[in-house]
Design a protein around this motif. Structure first.
Motif, PDB file in Angstrom:
ATOM      1  N   ALA A   3       2.236  18.344  -8.858  1.00 47.27           N
ATOM      2  CA  ALA A   3       3.368  18.039  -9.734  1.00 47.27           C
ATOM      3  C   ALA A   3       3.183  16.687 -10.415  1.00 47.27           C
ATOM      4  CB  ALA A   3       4.671  18.055  -8.933  1.00 47.27           C
ATOM      5  N   ALA A   4       2.618  15.723  -9.710  1.00 51.73           N
ATOM      6  CA  ALA A   4       2.395  14.399 -10.284  1.00 51.73           C
ATOM      7  C   ALA A   4       1.466  14.461 -11.488  1.00 51.73           C
ATOM      8  CB  ALA A   4       1.824  13.457  -9.231  1.00 51.73           C
ATOM      9  N   ALA A   5       0.576  15.461 -11.494  1.00 50.55           N
ATOM     10  CA  ALA A   5      -0.346  15.629 -12.620  1.00 50.55           C
ATOM     11  C   ALA A   5       0.240  16.492 -13.726  1.00 50.55           C
ATOM     12  CB  ALA A   5      -1.650  16.239 -12.126  1.00 50.55           C
ATOM     13  N   GLY A   6       1.476  16.946 -13.542  1.00 57.05           N
ATOM     14  CA  GLY A   6       2.165  17.666 -14.607  1.00 57.05           C
ATOM     15  C   GLY A   6       2.277  19.162 -14.436  1.00 57.05           C
TER      16      GLY A   6
ATOM     17  N   ASP B 142      12.992  16.336  -3.798  1.00 57.96           N
ATOM     18  CA  ASP B 142      12.284  15.095  -3.495  1.00 57.96           C
ATOM     19  C   ASP B 142      11.044  14.939  -4.373  1.00 57.96           C
ATOM     20  OD1 ASP B 142      11.628  12.744  -1.672  1.00 57.96           O
ATOM     21  OD2 ASP B 142       9.850  14.009  -1.405  1.00 57.96           O
ATOM     22  N   ILE B 143      10.304  16.030  -4.566  1.00 59.04           N
ATOM     23  CA  ILE B 143       9.101  15.967  -5.408  1.00 59.04           C
ATOM     24  C   ILE B 143       9.484  15.700  -6.861  1.00 59.04           C
ATOM     25  CG2 ILE B 143       7.162  17.303  -6.311  1.00 59.04           C
ATOM     26  CD1 ILE B 143       6.979  18.671  -3.579  1.00 59.04           C
TER      27      ILE B 143
ATOM     28  N   ASN C  69       8.714  15.071 -12.517  1.00 61.71           N
ATOM     29  CA  ASN C  69       8.399  16.398 -13.036  1.00 61.71           C
ATOM     30  C   ASN C  69       9.516  17.345 -12.628  1.00 61.71           C
ATOM     31  OD1 ASN C  69       7.400  18.955 -13.582  1.00 61.71           O
ATOM     32  ND2 ASN C  69       5.356  18.563 -12.752  1.00 61.71           N
ATOM     33  N   ASP C  70      10.247  17.856 -13.602  1.00 61.97           N
ATOM     34  CA  ASP C  70      11.379  18.733 -13.303  1.00 61.97           C
ATOM     35  C   ASP C  70      10.967  20.178 -13.052  1.00 61.97           C
ATOM     36  OD1 ASP C  70      13.278  16.711 -13.464  1.00 61.97           O
ATOM     37  OD2 ASP C  70      13.594  16.991 -15.623  1.00 61.97           O
TER      38      ASP C  70
END
Length: 310
Positions: free
Chosen positions: A46-49, A68-69, A75-76
């Motif tokens: 998710a951090a990478a999109g 939390d993520i 990233n929604d």
């Protein structure tokens, strides 16, 4: 041999591995992402999109993890969805509800050292959850992965694969006395063989996979262990954090080159050596987990078993 150009190793974290990777307009499914290394695998993707679906049994917990993520990554496009890998109907429902291409399937969920349990079909639970459930999921999501054009499957195995190859004539301990260590080991061998055979069979669909050994990480997975054994193992072997444990999954999902003839088993963000016996309790992959004849047999047997569950 490790590629010395890659700075990643046993101490790398999933977020370090994903740094510099762009997964916007990519989709991912991570099973068992409600706890342990599944959370950190999903967080890194998710951090990478990537748009990430947490495939979990406990949706309330999954919803909390997804929130939390989303908060930690901004990233929604992170959500939880129900799947019970011991229930083929549940797996098929999840797969049939999927819409659009799927670029990454991380088969992370698993059970370990269970007392003897069976599914309604009579399948031994380690084999049912760790292998057959994920096999059914990959089969159901195959059209979505094919449409992605270059999809990857990451199959979480373990050094525990060393304890058992595939029990060709007694998969479910119908004949021999039940042994949880052998049952777990067989299922972890199956994880490697699945990745190997998926790469061979689905090459023309642009789908490739590999198995990973996350390392020695103490999570809820070991809840059925004898406490004294667990204490002894923690004293004897070097352990990783969950963030480090997720690193190899993320590495294979985003950086490793996968396809026929490429390594089918990674550890510490590098291909593992083929060994006659596991080194230091965690390192190496045994030849029985890379046997193409066993991989072919297991695939066909798995298809027959799933057909019987309709």
């Amino acid at each position: 041999m490790p590629d010395l150009r890659e700075p990643f190793g046993a101490e790398s974290t999933a977020l370090e591995v994903i740094d510099g990777i762009d997964l916007h307009h990519r989709t991912a499914v991570v099973t068992g992402a409600g706890s342990g290394i599944g959370i950190e695998t999903a967080r890194a993707l998710a951090a990478a999109g990537a748009a990430v679906t947490l495939a979990v049994r406990d949706v309330a917990t999954g919803d909390r993890v997804a929130a939390d993520i989303r908060a930690s990554t901004g990233n929604d496009a992170v959500r939880a969805a129900f799947v019970d890998l011991a229930d083929v109907g549940s797996v098929r429902s999840f797969a049939s509800s999927w819409s659009g291409p799927l670029h990454l399937l991380v088969n992370n969920a698993g059970v370990m050292d269970l007392p003897e349990q069976r599914t309604p079909e009579g399948w031994e639970m380690h084999f049912a959850v760790n292998h057959l459930g994920h096999f059914a999921l990959a089969q159901g999501l195959h059209p979505a992965m094919r449409s992605a054009g270059g999809a990857k499957i990451v199959s979480l195995s373990s050094s525990g694969h060393a304890s058992s190859g595939i029990r060709f004539d007694d998969l479910f301990f119908d004949r021999d006395p039940y042994d949880p260590g052998l049952a777990y080991g067989q299922s972890k061998t199956a994880n490697v063989l699945f990745a190997l055979e998926a790469t061979r069979r689905w090459e023309d669909d642009g789908i490739a996979g590999s198995a990973v050994m996350p390392g020695g990480i103490w999570t809820n997975l070991q809840r059925h262990w004898d406490p004294a054994v667990l204490i002894g193992m923690k004293r004897r072997y070097r352990t990783k954090t969950v963030q480090q444990g997720a690193a190899t999954s993320v590495y294979v999902a985003t950086r490793a080159e996968l396809g026929p003839g490429t390594p089918a088993y990674y550890e510490d963000c590098h291909p593992a050596k083929v060994v006659a016996a596991i080194q230091g309790g965690v390192h190496g992959v045994l030849p029985h987990a890379l046997d193409p004849v066993a991989a072919d047999w297991l695939w066909d047997a798995s298809e027959r078993l799933l057909a019987q569950s309709r």
